[in-house]
Design a protein around this motif. Structure first.
Motif, mmCIF file in Angstrom:
data_model
loop_
_atom_site.group_PDB
_atom_site.id
_atom_site.type_symbol
_atom_site.label_atom_id
_atom_site.label_comp_id
_atom_site.label_asym_id
_atom_site.label_seq_id
_atom_site.Cartn_x
_atom_site.Cartn_y
_atom_site.Cartn_z
ATOM 1 N N LEU A 1 0.810 -1.216 0.000
ATOM 2 C CA LEU A 1 0.000 0.000 0.000
ATOM 3 C C LEU A 1 0.852 1.280 0.000
ATOM 4 N N ALA A 2 2.131 1.144 0.266
ATOM 5 C CA ALA A 2 3.010 2.310 0.345
ATOM 6 C C ALA A 2 3.319 2.840 -1.057
ATOM 7 N N PRO A 3 3.442 4.163 -1.185
ATOM 8 C CA PRO A 3 3.842 4.727 -2.484
ATOM 9 C C PRO A 3 5.207 4.173 -2.898
ATOM 10 N N ARG A 4 5.331 3.827 -4.157
ATOM 11 C CA ARG A 4 6.549 3.180 -4.662
ATOM 12 C C ARG A 4 7.815 3.998 -4.429
ATOM 13 N N HIS A 5 7.708 5.331 -4.508
ATOM 14 C CA HIS A 5 8.907 6.154 -4.350
ATOM 15 C C HIS A 5 9.524 6.017 -2.962
ATOM 16 N N LEU A 6 8.737 5.590 -1.986
ATOM 17 C CA LEU A 6 9.275 5.427 -0.638
ATOM 18 C C LEU A 6 10.224 4.231 -0.540
ATOM 19 N N LEU A 7 10.187 3.346 -1.516
ATOM 20 C CA LEU A 7 11.070 2.186 -1.524
ATOM 21 C C LEU A 7 12.457 2.515 -2.084
ATOM 22 N N LEU A 8 12.620 3.710 -2.627
ATOM 23 C CA LEU A 8 13.912 4.099 -3.198
ATOM 24 C C LEU A 8 15.005 4.229 -2.139
ATOM 25 N N GLY B 1 16.024 2.032 -0.243
ATOM 26 C CA GLY B 1 16.865 0.843 -0.356
ATOM 27 C C GLY B 1 17.958 1.014 -1.393
ATOM 28 N N LEU B 2 17.634 1.672 -2.501
ATOM 29 C CA LEU B 2 18.655 1.932 -3.519
ATOM 30 C C LEU B 2 19.701 2.914 -3.011
ATOM 31 N N LEU B 3 19.262 3.891 -2.220
ATOM 32 C CA LEU B 3 20.208 4.860 -1.663
ATOM 33 C C LEU B 3 21.150 4.191 -0.666
ATOM 34 N N VAL B 4 20.624 3.276 0.136
ATOM 35 C CA VAL B 4 21.482 2.541 1.070
ATOM 36 C C VAL B 4 22.482 1.694 0.293
ATOM 37 N N ALA B 5 22.021 1.021 -0.744
ATOM 38 C CA ALA B 5 22.922 0.196 -1.552
ATOM 39 C C ALA B 5 24.002 1.070 -2.194
ATOM 40 N N PHE B 6 23.625 2.227 -2.716
ATOM 41 C CA PHE B 6 24.604 3.129 -3.319
ATOM 42 C C PHE B 6 25.631 3.576 -2.289
ATOM 43 N N TYR B 7 25.160 3.959 -1.101
ATOM 44 C CA TYR B 7 26.079 4.391 -0.045
ATOM 45 C C TYR B 7 27.056 3.281 0.306
ATOM 46 N N VAL B 8 26.535 2.092 0.579
ATOM 47 C CA VAL B 8 27.397 0.983 1.019
ATOM 48 C C VAL B 8 28.390 0.594 -0.080
#
Length: 144
Positions: free
Chosen positions: A64-71, A73-80
Motif C-alpha cells: 500500500l506504500a507509495p513506490r517512491h518510498l522504496l527508493l 533501499g537503492l540509496l542505502v545500496a549506493f552508499y554501502v
C-alpha cells in the motif's frame, strides 16, 4: 528526547565504523560488491529478527506504500557500495567528510521544504550559519 539524540549519536558513530569494516572486508576478499552483499545479508538477518519481535504484520502494509518510498533501499545500496569501494583509496575520514557534507545539505533541504512528510523547519540565516560552521568544523578536522 535525549534518548533520540543518544541513539542518533551512536548511529553516527557507526557510519565510519561501517565504512572502515566493510572497506577492509572488501579489500580482504577482493571485491567491494561481495563485501556489500555480506553486509546486506547480515543487515537483513538483524532487521528480520527485530521485525519478527516487534510486529511482522507491518509488512502487510508494504504493497500500500507509495513506490517512491522504496527508493531508500537503492540509496542505502549506493552508499554501502560507494563507501566500500572508495574508502580504501580516499581514506575513511575524507569519505565520511563528503558523506556528512551531503547529509547536511540534503537534510536542510528536506526540512526546509518538508519533503516526504518531514516536519518543516525553514532554513533561516541562523540555521544556515550553523550548517556552515558544522561544515567548516568537519573540513578543518580533515585538513590536519
Amino acid at each position: 528526547m535525549p534518548i533520540y539524540a543518544l541513539t542518533m549519536l551512536v548511529a553516527g558513530i557507526g557510519i565510519p565504523l561501517l565504512a572502515a569494516l566493510n572497506a577492509a572486508l572488501g579489500v580482504r576478499i577482493g571485491s567491494p560488491a561481495a563485501a556489500a552483499t555480506v553486509l546486506f545479508c547480515v543487515a537483513l538477518l538483524a532487521t528480520s529478527i527485530v521485525t519478527l519481535a516487534t510486529g511482522p504484520k507491518a509488512l502487510m502494509g508494504i504493497p500500500l506504500a507509495p513506490r517512491h518510498l522504496l527508493l531508500g533501499g537503492l540509496l542505502v545500496a549506493f552508499y554501502v557500495l560507494s563507501i566500500t569501494y572508495i574508502a580504501p583509496h580516499f581514506g575513511i575520514g575524507n569519505a565520511v567528510f563528503f558523506v556528512l557534507l551531503g547529509q547536511l545539505i540534503s537534510a536542510a533541504l528536506i526540512d526546509h521544504f518538508g519533503l516526504f512528510g518531514a516536519r518543516i523547519s525553514p532554513l533561516t540565516l541562523t540555521r544556515a550559519t550553523g550548517l556552515g560552521v558544522m561544515t567548516l568544523g568537519v573540513w578543518i578536522t580533515q585538513r590536519a
